[in-house]
Design a protein around this motif. Structure first.
Motif, short mmCIF file in Angstrom:
data_model
loop_
_atom_site.label_atom_id
_atom_site.label_comp_id
_atom_site.label_asym_id
_atom_site.label_seq_id
_atom_site.Cartn_x
_atom_site.Cartn_y
_atom_site.Cartn_z
N LEU A 40 10.84 0.12 -8.32
CA LEU A 40 11.24 1.49 -8.00
C LEU A 40 12.60 1.44 -7.34
N ILE A 41 13.51 2.30 -7.76
CA ILE A 41 14.86 2.32 -7.20
C ILE A 41 15.06 3.65 -6.49
N ASP A 42 15.37 3.57 -5.18
CA ASP A 42 15.52 4.80 -4.39
C ASP A 42 16.92 5.38 -4.50
N VAL A 43 17.16 6.47 -3.80
CA VAL A 43 18.44 7.18 -3.88
C VAL A 43 19.61 6.37 -3.32
N ARG A 45 0.84 -1.19 0.00
CA ARG A 45 0.00 0.00 0.00
C ARG A 45 0.87 1.25 0.00
N VAL A 46 0.43 2.24 -0.75
CA VAL A 46 1.07 3.56 -0.71
C VAL A 46 0.27 4.42 0.24
N ILE A 47 0.94 4.94 1.25
CA ILE A 47 0.27 5.78 2.24
C ILE A 47 0.28 7.24 1.79
N ARG A 48 1.44 7.71 1.33
CA ARG A 48 1.56 9.11 0.92
C ARG A 48 2.78 9.26 0.03
N ILE A 49 2.67 10.18 -0.92
CA ILE A 49 3.79 10.56 -1.77
C ILE A 49 3.88 12.08 -1.72
N THR A 50 5.07 12.59 -1.44
CA THR A 50 5.29 14.03 -1.38
C THR A 50 6.38 14.40 -2.38
N GLU A 51 6.04 15.30 -3.29
CA GLU A 51 7.02 15.75 -4.27
C GLU A 51 7.75 16.98 -3.77
N ARG A 52 9.05 17.00 -4.03
CA ARG A 52 9.88 18.17 -3.79
C ARG A 52 10.62 18.45 -5.09
N VAL A 53 11.37 19.50 -5.11
CA VAL A 53 12.13 19.81 -6.31
C VAL A 53 13.17 18.71 -6.54
N THR A 84 13.00 15.47 -6.16
CA THR A 84 12.86 14.21 -5.43
C THR A 84 11.39 13.92 -5.12
N VAL A 85 11.13 12.67 -4.80
CA VAL A 85 9.81 12.24 -4.37
C VAL A 85 9.99 11.40 -3.11
N ASP A 86 9.29 11.77 -2.04
CA ASP A 86 9.33 11.02 -0.77
C ASP A 86 8.12 10.10 -0.72
N TRP A 87 8.35 8.85 -0.39
CA TRP A 87 7.32 7.82 -0.36
C TRP A 87 7.12 7.32 1.06
N GLU A 88 5.88 7.14 1.47
CA GLU A 88 5.53 6.43 2.70
C GLU A 88 4.69 5.25 2.26
N VAL A 89 5.15 4.05 2.60
CA VAL A 89 4.52 2.84 2.09
C VAL A 89 4.37 1.77 3.17
N GLU A 90 3.52 0.82 2.90
CA GLU A 90 3.43 -0.39 3.70
C GLU A 90 3.89 -1.53 2.80
N THR A 138 13.15 7.70 -0.60
CA THR A 138 13.17 8.85 -1.50
C THR A 138 13.70 8.40 -2.85
N THR A 139 13.04 8.87 -3.91
CA THR A 139 13.51 8.62 -5.26
C THR A 139 13.88 9.95 -5.90
N ARG A 140 14.82 9.88 -6.82
CA ARG A 140 15.26 11.06 -7.56
C ARG A 140 15.14 10.73 -9.04
#
Length: 73
Positions: A45-48, A2-10, A12-18, A27-29
């Motif tokens: 998905l490959i993170d930083v 499950r994806v709880i929340r995704i927050t975009e920044r300049v 990067t993307v921060d993911w909160e998941v189960e 975090t992904t870039r």
């Protein structure tokens, strides 16, 4: 699971998941460059830190998680 929340920044993307290992954050870039689509409905998905998160079957996720992912894939 499950994806709880995704927050975009300049840049990067921060993911909160189960996951099958519990709750997690990563975090992904350059997301579109760090997504592997090995078969229909499956995404890696490959993170930083080069950790991999395997979404084996997008259709098996709840509708909210599917919507989160489709906005960011």
């Amino acid at each position: 699971r499950r994806v709880i929340r995704i927050t975009e920044r300049v840049g990067t993307v921060d993911w909160e998941v189960e996951t099958d290992r519990g709750l997690g954050r990563f975090t992904t870039r350059g997301l579109r460059e760090k997504v592997i689509h090995p078969s229909p409905g499956r995404y890696l998905l490959i993170d930083v830190e080069d950790n991999r998160y395997d979404v084996r079957d997008l259709a098996a996720l709840d509708p909210a998680s599917q919507a989160w992912l489709m906005r960011h894939l």
